[in-house]
Design a protein around this motif. Sequence first.
Motif, short mmCIF file in Angstrom:
data_model
loop_
_atom_site.label_atom_id
_atom_site.label_comp_id
_atom_site.label_asym_id
_atom_site.label_seq_id
_atom_site.Cartn_x
_atom_site.Cartn_y
_atom_site.Cartn_z
N SER A 491 17.49 -123.90 -17.27
CA SER A 491 17.83 -123.00 -16.17
C SER A 491 16.57 -122.23 -15.77
O SER A 491 16.28 -121.17 -16.33
CB SER A 491 18.92 -122.02 -16.61
OG SER A 491 19.24 -121.13 -15.56
N PRO A 492 15.79 -122.77 -14.84
CA PRO A 492 14.53 -122.12 -14.47
C PRO A 492 14.77 -120.86 -13.64
O PRO A 492 15.87 -120.59 -13.17
CB PRO A 492 13.81 -123.19 -13.64
CG PRO A 492 14.89 -124.04 -13.09
CD PRO A 492 16.01 -124.02 -14.09
N THR A 493 13.70 -120.11 -13.47
CA THR A 493 13.72 -118.93 -12.61
C THR A 493 13.12 -119.31 -11.25
O THR A 493 12.09 -119.99 -11.19
CB THR A 493 12.89 -117.79 -13.23
OG1 THR A 493 13.54 -117.36 -14.43
CG2 THR A 493 12.77 -116.61 -12.28
N LEU A 494 13.79 -118.90 -10.17
CA LEU A 494 13.30 -119.17 -8.82
C LEU A 494 12.96 -117.85 -8.14
O LEU A 494 13.80 -116.95 -8.07
CB LEU A 494 14.35 -119.93 -8.00
CG LEU A 494 13.98 -120.22 -6.54
CD1 LEU A 494 12.75 -121.12 -6.45
CD2 LEU A 494 15.16 -120.84 -5.79
N ILE A 495 11.71 -117.75 -7.66
CA ILE A 495 11.22 -116.50 -7.09
C ILE A 495 10.66 -116.74 -5.68
O ILE A 495 9.89 -117.68 -5.45
CB ILE A 495 10.11 -115.88 -7.98
CG1 ILE A 495 10.68 -115.55 -9.36
CG2 ILE A 495 9.50 -114.65 -7.32
CD1 ILE A 495 9.63 -115.09 -10.36
N ASN A 496 11.05 -115.88 -4.78
CA ASN A 496 10.46 -115.81 -3.44
C ASN A 496 9.45 -114.66 -3.47
O ASN A 496 9.83 -113.50 -3.45
CB ASN A 496 11.55 -115.54 -2.41
CG ASN A 496 11.00 -115.24 -1.02
OD1 ASN A 496 9.82 -115.44 -0.74
ND2 ASN A 496 11.86 -114.74 -0.14
N PRO A 497 8.13 -114.96 -3.52
CA PRO A 497 7.13 -113.89 -3.75
C PRO A 497 7.01 -112.89 -2.60
O PRO A 497 6.66 -111.73 -2.84
CB PRO A 497 5.83 -114.66 -3.95
CG PRO A 497 6.25 -116.04 -4.32
CD PRO A 497 7.53 -116.29 -3.57
#
Length: 582
Positions: A491-497
Amino acid sequence: MEILSRINGPEDVKKLNQEERTALAVDIRAAVLNKVSKNGGHVGPNLGTVELTIAFHYVFDSPTDKIVWDVSHQSYPHKILTGRKSAFLEEDTFSTVSGYTSQDESQHDFFKIGHTSTSISLAVGLAKGRDLKQEKGNVAALIGDGSLSGGLAFEALNNAAELGSNLIVIVNDNEMSIDENFGGLYRTLAELRETQGQSENNLFKSLGLDYRYIEEGNDVESMIAAFEAVKDIDHPIVLHVHTEKGHGYDHAVADKGLYHWRPPFDLESGEGLNSSNQQSYSGVVVEHLMAEIAAGNTKLAAINAAIPGMFDLPQLKEKHPAHYFDVGIAEAHSVSFAAGLAKNGIRPVLFHSSYFLPRAYDQLSHDLAVNQLPAVIIVGNGHVNESDITHQGIFDIPMINSIPNIKYLAPTNKEELLAMVKWALVQTEGPVAIRLPAGEVISKDTAFLDYSQARYDIQKAGEKVAILALGSYLSLGKEVYQRLTDQLDISPTLINPLFITDLDKNCLEGLKQEHSLVITLEDGSLTGGFGETIAAFYGDSAMKVLNFGATKEFTDNVPMEELAERYRLTPEAIVAEVKKHI
């Protein structure tokens, strides 16, 4: 095409009589329209230089005699006459030539040129090189009246006057830039046209240059006479030639701005073949500015450097002309002008293409950033693309990233873009640049309202792998997230910077607790870009960082599918790389 079928090089043009030269002009226009109507391209500039080009190759001896085309978006007739006509006649060979000059294509081209105002400087260099080597031959530079607004053109004219040997500067005056011309220079050119070149108000003579005016620039025989009169001249001279942009095609004459560059269109009706009325991201910004002005905000100024159509600005110009400034092809001036406005309490909003913004690098740094003036810079066309070598959209991030005091933001949707614009219009910290997302406008429910401090948007919290997907590549990040979830059972982490130049150090530090790998996705050059900044942050830690983006290189009409494979910008390639490091 009976006459054109006999033309395989400039030497064949010299064999034609007057009647055949006139017929050749008709054939060349048909060839240009055949290609641009099906493939897209520069329409008006090329239709306007047909007779001039025929005359040049009739009189001069290319490549011993050299011509440098400014921007080179009017060089299609030249290409047709120099052995490349098949690329305009046969659809399966359209892609074999660039939309601009290229020495890789022909001995009759001398530079890859796609930006403006450079031809005279290049020609002065060619001429001085000829003189130092004690060679013979004419050197000509063709520059449009629109391109004269660029400061480099004035620098070159000033130096050309000191050359003391053969140089022919052809000013192709069609009374248009990409769109309408702006500035006092054009009142001077109009006065010269009205007086057949006799006005005492003569910019070129004031700079110490010889000068002649040719009214009938779309008449082959007039141009032949003009060129014969100056061939082998022993000093620099300006030929001021009056032409009509779009000459010979009624639709292009009637709407010169629309037909400067056109996507595929129906030849008979002039209607676009792929027309779309969908809202654009630049349109979102323009609509907000118009609403602000209509609501009484008199301290807004929209600034553009000769490409209003690229940013949906004609509607603002029409409704609020006092708040719209087109400075012509003068990117450097636009930024310093904005700095002056900002210093005096006006909030300038500049609209620039990633292709052309580098022309104002020093002004971004010295005038805006050093002085920390609150201007807003809307950057379009910033993405990996399959365009010409002169129109690369991947270097804006490294460029702006290298300048202190500029905050560069990367929205991923309409709401984020609007929130950033609203904040940028009222903040007082310094210049704020906003990179327009690529593709169709998409929406989401909410967006941050304050961008004074970097704060990344964690869309999905997970472990082991963190995906930092910048701007338009958030959609790619979502695909990678799903594949990692499905294929690796993690379960990766998804980031919108959101922030290109500023780091959310709290977020990045926090990732160290549950993650061993960070991957960055950016729609631009990796060297000096967002991903390298993230990698540097983790440089003294155990965190592994993988950067995905474009290699630092110039590409020339490479298909997007090939670029995606080359740069490993497909979900499959990214996941395969991640597997190696988990």
